[in-house]
Design a protein around this motif. Structure first.
Motif, short mmCIF file in Angstrom:
data_model
loop_
_atom_site.label_atom_id
_atom_site.label_comp_id
_atom_site.label_asym_id
_atom_site.label_seq_id
_atom_site.Cartn_x
_atom_site.Cartn_y
_atom_site.Cartn_z
N THR A 56 -2.06 6.74 2.54
CA THR A 56 -2.29 5.69 3.54
C THR A 56 -1.52 4.44 3.13
O THR A 56 -1.33 4.17 1.94
CB THR A 56 -3.79 5.36 3.67
OG1 THR A 56 -4.36 5.20 2.37
CG2 THR A 56 -4.53 6.46 4.41
N LYS A 57 -1.10 3.68 4.13
CA LYS A 57 -0.28 2.50 3.87
C LYS A 57 -0.92 1.27 4.50
O LYS A 57 -1.37 1.31 5.64
CB LYS A 57 1.13 2.71 4.43
CG LYS A 57 2.14 1.66 4.01
CD LYS A 57 3.54 2.06 4.44
CE LYS A 57 4.58 0.99 4.07
NZ LYS A 57 4.71 0.83 2.61
N TYR A 58 -0.94 0.18 3.74
CA TYR A 58 -1.51 -1.09 4.19
C TYR A 58 -0.47 -2.18 3.92
O TYR A 58 -0.35 -2.66 2.79
CB TYR A 58 -2.81 -1.39 3.45
CG TYR A 58 -3.75 -0.20 3.40
CD1 TYR A 58 -4.51 0.15 4.51
CD2 TYR A 58 -3.83 0.61 2.26
CE1 TYR A 58 -5.35 1.26 4.48
CE2 TYR A 58 -4.67 1.71 2.23
CZ TYR A 58 -5.42 2.04 3.34
OH TYR A 58 -6.24 3.14 3.31
N ARG A 59 0.31 -2.49 4.96
CA ARG A 59 1.46 -3.40 4.81
C ARG A 59 2.40 -2.85 3.73
O ARG A 59 2.93 -1.77 3.86
CB ARG A 59 1.01 -4.82 4.53
CG ARG A 59 0.26 -5.45 5.71
CD ARG A 59 -0.07 -6.91 5.48
NE ARG A 59 1.11 -7.76 5.46
CZ ARG A 59 1.07 -9.08 5.29
NH1 ARG A 59 -0.09 -9.70 5.12
NH2 ARG A 59 2.18 -9.78 5.30
N ASP A 60 2.57 -3.59 2.62
CA ASP A 60 3.50 -3.15 1.58
C ASP A 60 2.83 -2.34 0.47
O ASP A 60 3.47 -2.01 -0.52
CB ASP A 60 4.20 -4.36 0.96
CG ASP A 60 5.08 -5.09 1.96
OD1 ASP A 60 5.96 -4.45 2.55
OD2 ASP A 60 4.87 -6.30 2.16
N LEU A 61 1.55 -2.05 0.63
CA LEU A 61 0.83 -1.28 -0.38
C LEU A 61 0.54 0.12 0.13
O LEU A 61 0.01 0.31 1.23
CB LEU A 61 -0.49 -1.97 -0.73
CG LEU A 61 -1.38 -1.24 -1.75
CD1 LEU A 61 -0.67 -1.17 -3.11
CD2 LEU A 61 -2.73 -1.93 -1.89
N GLY A 130 3.61 -2.11 -3.41
CA GLY A 130 3.98 -0.95 -4.22
C GLY A 130 3.10 0.25 -3.93
O GLY A 130 2.60 0.42 -2.81
N THR A 131 2.86 1.06 -4.95
CA THR A 131 2.07 2.29 -4.79
C THR A 131 0.99 2.37 -5.86
O THR A 131 1.26 2.17 -7.04
CB THR A 131 2.97 3.54 -4.89
OG1 THR A 131 3.95 3.50 -3.85
CG2 THR A 131 2.14 4.82 -4.75
N LEU A 132 -0.22 2.67 -5.42
CA LEU A 132 -1.33 2.98 -6.32
C LEU A 132 -1.69 4.44 -6.11
O LEU A 132 -1.83 4.88 -4.96
CB LEU A 132 -2.56 2.10 -6.02
CG LEU A 132 -2.42 0.59 -6.24
CD1 LEU A 132 -3.68 -0.12 -5.78
CD2 LEU A 132 -2.13 0.28 -7.70
N THR A 133 -1.84 5.17 -7.19
CA THR A 133 -2.22 6.57 -7.10
C THR A 133 -3.57 6.78 -7.77
O THR A 133 -3.74 6.47 -8.95
CB THR A 133 -1.17 7.48 -7.76
OG1 THR A 133 0.09 7.30 -7.10
CG2 THR A 133 -1.57 8.95 -7.66
N VAL A 134 -4.53 7.28 -6.99
CA VAL A 134 -5.88 7.55 -7.50
C VAL A 134 -6.09 9.06 -7.48
O VAL A 134 -5.96 9.70 -6.43
CB VAL A 134 -6.96 6.85 -6.65
CG1 VAL A 134 -8.35 7.26 -7.11
CG2 VAL A 134 -6.79 5.33 -6.72
N ASP A 153 -3.52 5.08 -11.37
CA ASP A 153 -2.13 4.85 -11.76
C ASP A 153 -1.58 3.66 -10.98
O ASP A 153 -1.36 3.74 -9.78
CB ASP A 153 -1.29 6.10 -11.49
CG ASP A 153 0.14 5.97 -11.98
OD1 ASP A 153 0.59 4.85 -12.28
OD2 ASP A 153 0.84 7.00 -12.05
N GLN A 154 -1.39 2.53 -11.69
CA GLN A 154 -0.87 1.33 -11.06
C GLN A 154 0.56 1.01 -11.50
O GLN A 154 1.07 -0.09 -11.28
CB GLN A 154 -1.78 0.14 -11.37
CG GLN A 154 -1.95 -0.14 -12.85
CD GLN A 154 -2.88 -1.30 -13.13
OE1 GLN A 154 -3.26 -2.04 -12.24
NE2 GLN A 154 -3.25 -1.47 -14.39
#
Length: 203
Positions: A56-61, A130-134, A153-154
């Motif tokens: 899922t994407k929230y603006r630039d995240l 950026g990207t956060l991976t949970v 993972d940040q």
């Protein structure tokens, strides 16, 4: 520096319990009637599995949420609530606006924690990109609580100043991946995340 606090803060703790989720009903095939022609009754359908990865994407995240393909029936709804919590949390940090669904998937202590993270992030007009991976894993499923572990993972995340410029975070560089500990609890209102923290140990 404030965003670094917010990023690390999103690794901080909150508390809670959980309750047993209802099993999916067992589906059985319709009875076949005797006939001169072969029966065309289909075999019993199996419950649809949740996707192992949801992006899922929230603006630039961007949030990448990974979960196991097979989950014990007792933990299925708890894990779903955890996914919705992670999405609401990251939506809040990606848009600088508290996600309205947060109250339905998190207990009061966890909601207060997310609000604190948001306050620290926004006081200088910064937001997260950026990207956060949970990656989620069910550690233990009981009658009233489900313990969820996994990895946060940040390493591919960054801060965004109000003027749009990106900046890095020294704390994120030192601790790019951290273990997660969360508890999902069930009540009359459904499953909620009532404890959430990022451990100091890497994953």
């Amino acid at each position: 520096m404030l965003l670094s606090t917010a990023l690390v803060c999103s690794l901080a703790a909150c508390g809670g319990k959980d309750d047993k989720s209802s099993d999916l009903p067992t589906l059985t095939p319709e009875p076949t009637t005797s006939s001169s022609t072969p029966s065309t009754t289909p075999s019993a359908p199996t419950p649809t599995a949740e996707p192992t990865q949801v992006v899922t994407k929230y603006r630039d995240l961007t949030l990448v949420f990974n979960q196991p393909a097979k989950v014990d029936a007792n933990a299925r709804q708890a894990l779903k609530a955890y996914k919705l919590f992670q999405q609401a949390f990251r939506s809040t940090l990606g848009t600088d606006t508290l996600d309205p669904t947060l109250d339905t998937v998190a207990g009061p202590t966890v909601v207060a924690y997310v609000k604190d993270v948001l306050k620290n992030q926004t006081k200088d007009g910064d937001r997260l990109g950026g990207t956060l991976t949970v990656t989620a894993a069910v550690e233990r499923a009981g009658a009233g609580a489900v313990l969820i572990g996994g990895c946060f993972d940040q390493s591919k995340s960054y801060g965004i100043h109000s003027n749009g410029t990106h900046f890095g975070n020294d704390v994120v560089k030192k601790k790019p991946r951290l273990a997660i500990a969360a508890i999902a609890s069930s009540s009359g209102g459904g499953w909620r995340i009532t404890d959430y923290r990022l451990e100091s140990t890497p994953c």
